[in-house]
Design a protein around this motif. Structure first.
Motif, PDB file in Angstrom:
ATOM      1  N   ALA A 130      93.704  65.626  63.726  1.00  0.00           N
ATOM      2  CA  ALA A 130      93.439  64.451  62.899  1.00  0.00           C
ATOM      3  C   ALA A 130      94.284  64.538  61.638  1.00  0.00           C
ATOM      4  N   THR A 131      94.954  63.445  61.298  1.00  0.00           N
ATOM      5  CA  THR A 131      95.851  63.473  60.145  1.00  0.00           C
ATOM      6  C   THR A 131      95.095  63.729  58.840  1.00  0.00           C
ATOM      7  N   ASP A 132      93.820  63.390  58.787  1.00  0.00           N
ATOM      8  CA  ASP A 132      93.070  63.646  57.559  1.00  0.00           C
ATOM      9  C   ASP A 132      92.581  65.096  57.454  1.00  0.00           C
ATOM     10  N   ARG A 133      92.955  65.939  58.428  1.00  0.00           N
ATOM     11  CA  ARG A 133      92.555  67.350  58.389  1.00  0.00           C
ATOM     12  C   ARG A 133      93.761  68.295  58.339  1.00  0.00           C
ATOM     13  N   ILE A 134      94.941  67.736  58.060  1.00  0.00           N
ATOM     14  CA  ILE A 134      96.161  68.547  58.030  1.00  0.00           C
ATOM     15  C   ILE A 134      96.063  69.654  56.988  1.00  0.00           C
TER      16      ILE A 134
ATOM     17  N   ALA B 100     107.433  86.479  64.371  1.00  0.00           N
ATOM     18  CA  ALA B 100     107.512  85.181  63.686  1.00  0.00           C
ATOM     19  C   ALA B 100     106.303  84.348  64.078  1.00  0.00           C
ATOM     20  N   TYR B 101     105.909  83.454  63.177  1.00  0.00           N
ATOM     21  CA  TYR B 101     104.748  82.585  63.383  1.00  0.00           C
ATOM     22  C   TYR B 101     105.100  81.223  62.800  1.00  0.00           C
ATOM     23  N   TYR B 102     105.051  80.176  63.614  1.00  0.00           N
ATOM     24  CA  TYR B 102     105.415  78.831  63.177  1.00  0.00           C
ATOM     25  C   TYR B 102     104.301  77.846  63.507  1.00  0.00           C
ATOM     26  N   GLU B 103     104.002  76.973  62.568  1.00  0.00           N
ATOM     27  CA  GLU B 103     103.083  75.856  62.762  1.00  0.00           C
ATOM     28  C   GLU B 103     103.818  74.625  62.237  1.00  0.00           C
ATOM     29  N   CYS B 104     104.115  73.683  63.115  1.00  0.00           N
ATOM     30  CA  CYS B 104     104.903  72.509  62.750  1.00  0.00           C
ATOM     31  C   CYS B 104     104.086  71.247  62.986  1.00  0.00           C
ATOM     32  N   ILE B 105     104.148  70.315  62.036  1.00  0.00           N
ATOM     33  CA  ILE B 105     103.398  69.073  62.140  1.00  0.00           C
ATOM     34  C   ILE B 105     104.338  67.975  62.620  1.00  0.00           C
ATOM     35  N   GLY B 106     103.847  67.127  63.515  1.00  0.00           N
ATOM     36  CA  GLY B 106     104.667  66.058  64.077  1.00  0.00           C
ATOM     37  C   GLY B 106     105.262  65.166  63.006  1.00  0.00           C
ATOM     38  N   ASP B 107     106.521  64.794  63.201  1.00  0.00           N
ATOM     39  CA  ASP B 107     107.214  63.936  62.237  1.00  0.00           C
ATOM     40  C   ASP B 107     107.979  62.826  62.952  1.00  0.00           C
ATOM     41  N   ASP B 108     108.844  63.185  63.877  1.00  0.00           N
ATOM     42  CA  ASP B 108     109.671  62.219  64.605  1.00  0.00           C
ATOM     43  C   ASP B 108     109.319  62.341  66.082  1.00  0.00           C
ATOM     44  N   LEU B 109     108.252  61.678  66.484  1.00  0.00           N
ATOM     45  CA  LEU B 109     107.695  61.881  67.826  1.00  0.00           C
ATOM     46  C   LEU B 109     107.880  60.685  68.752  1.00  0.00           C
TER      47      LEU B 109
ATOM     48  N   ALA C 256      97.849  64.069  74.205  1.00  0.00           N
ATOM     49  CA  ALA C 256      96.755  63.093  74.360  1.00  0.00           C
ATOM     50  C   ALA C 256      96.089  62.790  73.023  1.00  0.00           C
ATOM     51  N   THR C 257      96.915  62.462  72.026  1.00  0.00           N
ATOM     52  CA  THR C 257      96.362  62.144  70.719  1.00  0.00           C
ATOM     53  C   THR C 257      95.663  60.792  70.744  1.00  0.00           C
ATOM     54  N   ALA C 258      94.695  60.661  69.872  1.00  0.00           N
ATOM     55  CA  ALA C 258      93.973  59.412  69.659  1.00  0.00           C
ATOM     56  C   ALA C 258      94.512  58.782  68.374  1.00  0.00           C
ATOM     57  N   PRO C 259      94.151  57.527  68.114  1.00  0.00           N
ATOM     58  CA  PRO C 259      94.554  56.940  66.830  1.00  0.00           C
ATOM     59  C   PRO C 259      94.070  57.821  65.668  1.00  0.00           C
ATOM     60  N   GLY C 260      94.929  57.989  64.668  1.00  0.00           N
ATOM     61  CA  GLY C 260      94.586  58.824  63.528  1.00  0.00           C
ATOM     62  C   GLY C 260      94.870  60.298  63.743  1.00  0.00           C
ATOM     63  N   GLU C 261      95.525  60.635  64.851  1.00  0.00           N
ATOM     64  CA  GLU C 261      95.880  62.031  65.128  1.00  0.00           C
ATOM     65  C   GLU C 261      97.390  62.178  65.215  1.00  0.00           C
ATOM     66  N   THR C 262      97.852  63.369  64.917  1.00  0.00           N
ATOM     67  CA  THR C 262      99.245  63.742  65.096  1.00  0.00           C
ATOM     68  C   THR C 262      99.275  64.998  65.959  1.00  0.00           C
ATOM     69  N   VAL C 263     100.435  65.600  66.079  1.00  0.00           N
ATOM     70  CA  VAL C 263     100.613  66.762  66.945  1.00  0.00           C
ATOM     71  C   VAL C 263     101.059  67.966  66.129  1.00  0.00           C
TER      72      VAL C 263
ATOM     73  N   MET D 269      85.955  73.991  62.788  1.00  0.00           N
ATOM     74  CA  MET D 269      87.411  74.021  62.890  1.00  0.00           C
ATOM     75  C   MET D 269      87.978  72.598  62.808  1.00  0.00           C
ATOM     76  N   PRO D 270      89.173  72.448  62.267  1.00  0.00           N
ATOM     77  CA  PRO D 270      89.781  71.125  62.193  1.00  0.00           C
ATOM     78  C   PRO D 270      90.381  70.662  63.524  1.00  0.00           C
ATOM     79  N   ILE D 271      90.342  71.517  64.548  1.00  0.00           N
ATOM     80  CA  ILE D 271      90.858  71.148  65.875  1.00  0.00           C
ATOM     81  C   ILE D 271      89.784  71.400  66.926  1.00  0.00           C
ATOM     82  N   ASP D 272      89.945  70.729  68.058  1.00  0.00           N
ATOM     83  CA  ASP D 272      89.099  70.963  69.223  1.00  0.00           C
ATOM     84  C   ASP D 272      89.904  71.863  70.161  1.00  0.00           C
ATOM     85  N   CYS D 273      89.552  73.134  70.204  1.00  0.00           N
ATOM     86  CA  CYS D 273      90.326  74.099  71.002  1.00  0.00           C
ATOM     87  C   CYS D 273      90.387  73.731  72.478  1.00  0.00           C
TER      88      CYS D 273
END
Length: 121
Positions: free
Chosen positions: A13-17, A38-47, A60-67, A103-107
Motif C-alpha cells: 500500500a502506498t500509504d505504508r511505504i 548486498a540487500y536491496y529494497e526498491c519501490i516501483g516507479d516506472d512500471l 496483483a496490486t490493488a488500487p492504492g498499491e505499488t510494487v 506488518m505493512p505487507i501481506d506475506c
C-alpha cells in the motif's frame, strides 16, 4: 560463480511505504550483519511498460498499491541457508516474526524464490 540471490516481488500500500522502509532498513542490517553481500529494497516507479506483463500485474496490486522489488545477494546457496537461519534466530527480527505482527505487507501475497546467478558482469 557461486553467488546466490533471493528475490522478492511484494505488493505494498502506498500509504505504508515509510513504515515498510523502516522495517526493511532494520532487516537489511540484520542480513548484512550475518553475511549477506548486498540487500536491496526498491519501490516501483516506472512500471507501465507496454506490450508485456507489468509488475503491477505480476504482483496483483490493488488500487492504492505499488510494487516492491527486492533481492539479497549471498556468497553461495550454502551461505544463504546459513545466513537465513541466523537471521530468523536474531532477536532483532522477533517483532516481525510474530503471527499477529502489524506488518505493512501481506506475506501471503509476496512472491519469493532463490536463484542461481546465470550472468554477473
Amino acid at each position: 560463480m557461486d553467488t546466490y540471490v533471493d528475490g522478492f516481488l511484494i505488493p505494498l500500500a502506498t500509504d505504508r511505504i515509510d513504515e515498510y522502509k523502516a522495517i526493511a532498513s532494520l532487516a537489511g542490517q540484520v542480513w548484512k550483519d550475518h553475511g549477506a553481500l548486498a540487500y536491496y529494497e526498491c519501490i516501483g516507479d516506472d512500471l507501465g511498460a507496454q506490450g508485456m506483463v507489468s509488475f503491477h500485474q505480476a504482483a496483483a496490486t490493488a488500487p492504492g498499491e505499488t510494487v516492491v522489488f527486492s533481492w539479497i545477494v549471498y556468497p553461495s546457496r550454502e551461505a544463504r541457508d546459513r545466513i537465513n537461519a541466523a537471521v530468523m534466530a536474531d532477536p532483532r527480527m522477533a517483532p516481525m516474526m510474530t503471527p499477529d505482527a502489524a506488518m505493512p505487507i501481506d506475506c501471503k501475497r509476496m512472491a519469493y524464490g532463490g536463484f542461481r546467478v546465470l550472468v554477473e558482469c
